[in-house]
Design a protein around this motif. Structure first.
Motif, PDB file in Angstrom:
ATOM      1  N   MET A  65     -33.377-109.063 -62.222  1.00  0.00           N
ATOM      2  CA  MET A  65     -32.578-107.927 -61.777  1.00  0.00           C
ATOM      3  C   MET A  65     -32.768-106.760 -62.741  1.00  0.00           C
ATOM      4  N   LEU A  66     -32.884-105.578 -62.183  1.00  0.00           N
ATOM      5  CA  LEU A  66     -32.968-104.387 -63.021  1.00  0.00           C
ATOM      6  C   LEU A  66     -31.662-104.161 -63.766  1.00  0.00           C
ATOM      7  N   SER A  67     -31.749-103.518 -64.906  1.00  0.00           N
ATOM      8  CA  SER A  67     -30.549-103.167 -65.671  1.00  0.00           C
ATOM      9  C   SER A  67     -30.468-101.663 -65.798  1.00  0.00           C
ATOM     10  N   ARG A  68     -29.345-101.175 -66.288  1.00  0.00           N
ATOM     11  CA  ARG A  68     -29.192 -99.733 -66.436  1.00  0.00           C
ATOM     12  C   ARG A  68     -30.206 -99.161 -67.429  1.00  0.00           C
ATOM     13  N   THR A  69     -30.664-100.007 -68.364  1.00  0.00           N
ATOM     14  CA  THR A  69     -31.652 -99.525 -69.338  1.00  0.00           C
ATOM     15  C   THR A  69     -33.018 -99.315 -68.703  1.00  0.00           C
ATOM     16  N   ASP A  70     -33.237 -99.892 -67.506  1.00  0.00           N
ATOM     17  CA  ASP A  70     -34.474 -99.628 -66.794  1.00  0.00           C
ATOM     18  C   ASP A  70     -34.452 -98.262 -66.126  1.00  0.00           C
ATOM     19  N   ILE A  71     -33.264 -97.727 -65.909  1.00  0.00           N
ATOM     20  CA  ILE A  71     -33.127 -96.427 -65.276  1.00  0.00           C
ATOM     21  C   ILE A  71     -33.189 -95.307 -66.320  1.00  0.00           C
ATOM     22  N   LEU A  72     -32.413 -95.435 -67.384  1.00  0.00           N
ATOM     23  CA  LEU A  72     -32.385 -94.417 -68.437  1.00  0.00           C
ATOM     24  C   LEU A  72     -32.922 -94.995 -69.737  1.00  0.00           C
ATOM     25  N   THR A  73     -33.826 -94.279 -70.366  1.00  0.00           N
ATOM     26  CA  THR A  73     -34.354 -94.677 -71.663  1.00  0.00           C
ATOM     27  C   THR A  73     -33.597 -93.943 -72.767  1.00  0.00           C
ATOM     28  N   VAL A  74     -33.855 -94.321 -73.987  1.00  0.00           N
ATOM     29  CA  VAL A  74     -33.250 -93.632 -75.121  1.00  0.00           C
ATOM     30  C   VAL A  74     -33.631 -92.157 -75.105  1.00  0.00           C
ATOM     31  N   GLU A  75     -34.873 -91.880 -74.722  1.00  0.00           N
ATOM     32  CA  GLU A  75     -35.343 -90.496 -74.682  1.00  0.00           C
ATOM     33  C   GLU A  75     -34.618 -89.672 -73.626  1.00  0.00           C
ATOM     34  N   ASP A  76     -34.130 -90.319 -72.578  1.00  0.00           N
ATOM     35  CA  ASP A  76     -33.402 -89.592 -71.535  1.00  0.00           C
ATOM     36  C   ASP A  76     -32.053 -89.078 -72.029  1.00  0.00           C
ATOM     37  N   GLY A  77     -31.435 -89.786 -72.958  1.00  0.00           N
ATOM     38  CA  GLY A  77     -30.123 -89.390 -73.427  1.00  0.00           C
ATOM     39  C   GLY A  77     -29.014 -89.886 -72.511  1.00  0.00           C
ATOM     40  N   GLU A  78     -27.826 -89.359 -72.720  1.00  0.00           N
ATOM     41  CA  GLU A  78     -26.650 -89.807 -71.973  1.00  0.00           C
ATOM     42  C   GLU A  78     -26.662 -89.261 -70.544  1.00  0.00           C
ATOM     43  N   PRO A  79     -26.036 -89.975 -69.611  1.00  0.00           N
ATOM     44  CA  PRO A  79     -25.993 -89.491 -68.232  1.00  0.00           C
ATOM     45  C   PRO A  79     -24.968 -88.393 -68.002  1.00  0.00           C
ATOM     46  N   VAL A  80     -24.030 -88.246 -68.937  1.00  0.00           N
ATOM     47  CA  VAL A  80     -22.908 -87.319 -68.749  1.00  0.00           C
ATOM     48  C   VAL A  80     -22.913 -86.284 -69.873  1.00  0.00           C
ATOM     49  N   ALA A  81     -22.650 -85.038 -69.521  1.00  0.00           N
ATOM     50  CA  ALA A  81     -22.467 -83.985 -70.512  1.00  0.00           C
ATOM     51  C   ALA A  81     -21.016 -83.518 -70.483  1.00  0.00           C
ATOM     52  N   VAL A  82     -20.457 -83.281 -71.650  1.00  0.00           N
ATOM     53  CA  VAL A  82     -19.082 -82.784 -71.750  1.00  0.00           C
ATOM     54  C   VAL A  82     -19.100 -81.506 -72.578  1.00  0.00           C
ATOM     55  N   ASP A  83     -18.712 -80.418 -71.968  1.00  0.00           N
ATOM     56  CA  ASP A  83     -18.615 -79.131 -72.655  1.00  0.00           C
ATOM     57  C   ASP A  83     -17.146 -78.831 -72.961  1.00  0.00           C
ATOM     58  N   ASN A  84     -16.923 -78.190 -74.092  1.00  0.00           N
ATOM     59  CA  ASN A  84     -15.582 -77.813 -74.511  1.00  0.00           C
ATOM     60  C   ASN A  84     -14.618 -79.003 -74.458  1.00  0.00           C
ATOM     61  N   PRO A  85     -14.962 -80.122 -75.114  1.00  0.00           N
ATOM     62  CA  PRO A  85     -14.158 -81.339 -74.998  1.00  0.00           C
ATOM     63  C   PRO A  85     -12.729 -81.200 -75.521  1.00  0.00           C
ATOM     64  N   ASP A  86     -12.504 -80.251 -76.415  1.00  0.00           N
ATOM     65  CA  ASP A  86     -11.162 -80.042 -76.954  1.00  0.00           C
ATOM     66  C   ASP A  86     -10.431 -78.894 -76.267  1.00  0.00           C
TER      67      ASP A  86
END
Length: 259
Positions: free
Chosen positions: A1-22
């Protein structure tokens, strides 16, 4: 079975961006279709450059507008970093539109006949982290009793399947229309042509994020759709952002007067 690491590599970075978190502002901005970036392992899904640059891959100008609104209102912005073609985070995993086999005039070969393992891997890698991050933000705001209005920001193509769309800014809502009603009320006869639940509405499945995060928590909410020819350059993006800033302020005032 594929895993989430097969979809995104370390080079891809995080799937979510958060701007102005505070950000301390009342709004929680969400942009599900912020990017046309494809994960490295996904390739091009069998599509050419024209399709990958078009509205089927992302919502052009939506992130720019959401970012400016986030800054104006000192509010958190949560956005998806990868194309809606690999996973549309405004659709639940069971929806055919979550990993569409076709979009408008384009067939998407890389999404055809996906194995359950592939669908699971994309869901685990992209959809779950995105909505978990939003849920965490909502929970934190509730814990500190911070008033919240959830706003999702999108753009739409001016011509769809050969049909011209005259609406310029869509004010979309699901069962809770409080903020949408206020915006439509104060926006009558304004700079742009506003319409309710146009060019899409809840029957089209576009209010998924609102139904997932706003409605169960009793939070006011709205989905904004801007025709993307109005966002073709920085000047247009700035003009629309300034208009929406004023519209939101007037809407909040109207809500305050009615309460």
């Amino acid at each position: 079975m594929l895993s989430r690491t097969d979809i995104l590599t370390v080079e891809d970075g995080e799937p979510v961006a958060v701007d102005n978190p505070d950000g301390a502002g009342r709004f929680l901005f969400i942009c599900e279709h912020a990017s046309r970036l494809m994960p490295r392992n996904a390739g091009n899904l069998g599509l050419g450059p024209e399709a990958l640059a078009s509205h089927i891959a992302w919502d052009p100008g939506a992130l720019a507008v959401a970012s400016q609104l986030s800054s104006e209102f000192d509010s958190v912005l949560i956005s998806q970093r990868f194309s809606r073609l690999i996973y549309d985070c405004n659709r639940p995993p069971e929806s055919p539109s979550a990993m569409p086999e076709a979009s408008e005039i384009y067939e998407i070969p890389g999404n055809k006949n996906l194995a359950p393992a592939e669908r699971y891997a994309r869901t685990a890698a992209l959809y779950i982290p995105f909505h978990d991050r939003i849920a965490q933000e909502v929970a934190a705001r509730k814990a500190r009793r911070q008033d919240t209005i959830v706003v999702t920001v999108h753009s739409f193509t001016p011509v769809y399947l050969g049909k011209q769309r005259d609406v310029e800014v869509g004010i979309l809502h699901d069962e809770d229309s409080r903020f949408a009603d206020a915006l439509l009320d104060v926006g009558k006869g304004g700079q742009y042509r506003l319409e309710r639940n146009d060019p899409y509405g809840p029957d089209d499945g576009v209010t998924h994020s609102l139904r997932l995060h706003a409605l169960p928590n009793g939070l006011m909410n709205v989905m904004i759709e801007v025709r993307n020819d109005l966002l073709a350059d920085e000047a247009g993006q700035g003009q629309v952002s300034a208009y929406l800033t004023s519209l939101f302020c007037d809407g909040l005032s109207r809500l305050g007067a009615a309460s």
